[in-house]
Scaffold this motif. Sequence first.
Motif, PDB file in Angstrom:
ATOM      1  N   PHE A 189      64.687 -34.853  20.440  1.00  0.00           N
ATOM      2  CA  PHE A 189      66.106 -34.635  20.187  1.00  0.00           C
ATOM      3  C   PHE A 189      66.858 -34.131  21.408  1.00  0.00           C
ATOM      4  O   PHE A 189      68.019 -33.789  21.339  1.00  0.00           O
ATOM      5  CB  PHE A 189      66.288 -33.697  18.989  1.00  0.00           C
ATOM      6  N   LYS A 240      67.651 -24.627  -0.474  1.00  0.00           N
ATOM      7  CA  LYS A 240      66.225 -24.360  -0.434  1.00  0.00           C
ATOM      8  C   LYS A 240      65.648 -24.864   0.888  1.00  0.00           C
ATOM      9  O   LYS A 240      66.077 -25.883   1.403  1.00  0.00           O
ATOM     10  CB  LYS A 240      65.544 -25.082  -1.598  1.00  0.00           C
ATOM     11  N   GLN A 293      71.035 -40.621  20.743  1.00  0.00           N
ATOM     12  CA  GLN A 293      72.399 -40.548  20.229  1.00  0.00           C
ATOM     13  C   GLN A 293      72.670 -39.277  19.454  1.00  0.00           C
ATOM     14  O   GLN A 293      73.771 -38.770  19.423  1.00  0.00           O
ATOM     15  CB  GLN A 293      72.668 -41.739  19.315  1.00  0.00           C
ATOM     16  N   HIS A 294      71.643 -38.799  18.778  1.00  0.00           N
ATOM     17  CA  HIS A 294      71.867 -37.717  17.841  1.00  0.00           C
ATOM     18  C   HIS A 294      71.208 -36.462  18.385  1.00  0.00           C
ATOM     19  O   HIS A 294      70.084 -36.130  18.027  1.00  0.00           O
ATOM     20  CB  HIS A 294      71.255 -38.106  16.487  1.00  0.00           C
ATOM     21  N   ARG A 295      71.919 -35.751  19.266  1.00  0.00           N
ATOM     22  CA  ARG A 295      71.293 -34.614  19.936  1.00  0.00           C
ATOM     23  C   ARG A 295      71.443 -33.338  19.155  1.00  0.00           C
ATOM     24  O   ARG A 295      71.934 -32.337  19.660  1.00  0.00           O
ATOM     25  CB  ARG A 295      71.881 -34.446  21.326  1.00  0.00           C
ATOM     26  N   GLY A 324      51.849 -41.414  -2.725  1.00  0.00           N
ATOM     27  CA  GLY A 324      53.097 -41.063  -3.386  1.00  0.00           C
ATOM     28  C   GLY A 324      53.230 -41.683  -4.765  1.00  0.00           C
ATOM     29  O   GLY A 324      54.304 -42.101  -5.168  1.00  0.00           O
ATOM     30  N   MET A 359      63.401 -27.512   7.003  1.00  0.00           N
ATOM     31  CA  MET A 359      64.584 -28.280   6.649  1.00  0.00           C
ATOM     32  C   MET A 359      65.277 -27.572   5.503  1.00  0.00           C
ATOM     33  O   MET A 359      64.632 -27.046   4.603  1.00  0.00           O
ATOM     34  CB  MET A 359      64.181 -29.681   6.219  1.00  0.00           C
ATOM     35  N   PHE A 379      70.391 -29.443   0.514  1.00  0.00           N
ATOM     36  CA  PHE A 379      71.772 -29.088   0.255  1.00  0.00           C
ATOM     37  C   PHE A 379      71.924 -28.045  -0.824  1.00  0.00           C
ATOM     38  O   PHE A 379      72.984 -27.482  -1.003  1.00  0.00           O
ATOM     39  CB  PHE A 379      72.587 -30.335  -0.051  1.00  0.00           C
ATOM     40  N   SER A 380      70.839 -27.789  -1.537  1.00  0.00           N
ATOM     41  CA  SER A 380      70.935 -26.736  -2.531  1.00  0.00           C
ATOM     42  C   SER A 380      70.559 -25.397  -1.913  1.00  0.00           C
ATOM     43  O   SER A 380      70.549 -24.387  -2.578  1.00  0.00           O
ATOM     44  CB  SER A 380      70.012 -27.050  -3.710  1.00  0.00           C
ATOM     45  N   ILE A 399      62.411 -26.295   3.115  1.00  0.00           N
ATOM     46  CA  ILE A 399      61.132 -26.972   2.976  1.00  0.00           C
ATOM     47  C   ILE A 399      60.490 -27.019   4.345  1.00  0.00           C
ATOM     48  O   ILE A 399      61.146 -27.409   5.313  1.00  0.00           O
ATOM     49  CB  ILE A 399      61.351 -28.426   2.522  1.00  0.00           C
TER      50      ILE A 399
END
Lengths: 223, 223
Positions: B85, B68, B89-91, B183, B62, B65-66, B70
């Motif tokens: 995928f 980098k 809806q989100h192909r 976490g 992934m 937005f900076s 991951i």
Amino acid sequence: MKLEILAQSPLFKNIPQGELAHLMNQVVCQERSYHSGEIIAYSDDACDNLYIVLEGSVRGDMIDFSGKTIKIEDMEAPSPVASAFLFGQHRKLPVNIVANKDVRILIIPRESVIQMFSLNKIFLENFLNMISTRAQFLSMKIRFLSFKTIREKIAQYLLELAGHDKDTVILNRSQQNLADLFGVARPSLARTLGEMDEEGIIEVNRKEVRILDRSRINLLLKR
Amino acid sequence: MKLEILAQSPLFKNIPQGELAHLMNQVVCQERSYHSGEIIAYSDDACDNLYIVLEGSVRGDMIDFSGKTIKIEDMEAPSPVASAFLFGQHRKLPVNIVANKDVRILIIPRESVIQMFSLNKIFLENFLNMISTRAQFLSMKIRFLSFKTIREKIAQYLLELAGHDKDTVILNRSQQNLADLFGVARPSLARTLGEMDEEGIIEVNRKEVRILDRSRINLLLKR
DNA sequence: TCGCAATTGTAACATATGTTACATTTTCCA
DNA sequence: TGGAAAATGTAACATATGTTACAATTGCGA
């Protein structure tokens, strides 16, 4: 059977009335009514049927270790219930399905569903789309839950909506809805939005958010 | 093509060799090789193909937005990639697919996949099982993440380990490790364990935890 | 257009968790 | 066996978020 209602359901959309009638005639299925409060299917039952709410609404009740029930989700007509548990390794309902009010339910056995897949390609694609969309939604939710602070979640969400060029975003959900997605309290979300506004990172105006300082937003997402 | 490899994949299991050969002959697909580090598909690409890793392993990266990256997930041969995928809806891919080492990938266009559904029922059921299982896994994970307080997480974890009869559990992870899973910060976990001990809910002795008051633990899971 | 319901903004206060730092105990291997 | 490293226990303080309550605004249907 009310085909008009069925046609509204995402599972049957784009199937012409005629074909739909034909399709439903070829497979075994039954319609049943339940009174408000009745349990339609039990948690841990083998999930052998597809349930479609034709009228009314049902909810999923989870039973915790002490035997108390907690409402997990509401499902309104005309939508299918627990379609993600018809297939897969764990074919057991995770919840009790309970009638919220008097309801009419269409019950389609798994074998019939499989038959319907070969009888009608659109139905198959609708079904695939439904569980895929659900998996995608869950992935998104997990990603948001894994950001610790509300600021991070906001940053991620805004940048996702804005893409790389736009800098004004119209939120397409209510604050409450967004807070639920993030797993935080609504006033906390509002407060954080307000703070980020004061600090000049963004400018908030109801549903319209303008990104003023992209670099500081990016900074928030460093981990 | 190496049908033997393909047959190992969960997508093609239970399909006799002969049928599998027949099936793959009838549809369009291609095989490609990539070198270690090459990007096989880009995040945000329209997801029009099913990728199956025949040899080697790939990962999902992934990009935040900076800029980098991951690592999100590793996928070893012979398993399909991003099957959730292809529909829905989100192909679009949520990650870059990158070759971990030199790999061979089988690429099947969505249209071919749909064809294969009608050609072979077992393939269809395997596919349904796969995305359903994924959705089920994600649901479970969300349930765990959505426990807000450390006490709730401890309660859930202990009851899961102890089952319905035992009342003493030996933790199989270090506190730090458990804290990471939850976490939360390590001292916070230790503190909460200490508090629950003082209150007589549990008795903590290093890695050995005895459940003293099941009813109060259950109470913690009420929501 | 009025009026009610939903949405959003805000404030005061409570609380859980993070942070940092250090003491204590265990583990384990040189 | 000694001694260092890891794991655990604990404390004081900082901070983010939750909770509750209410006011202001918007939207929508009668």
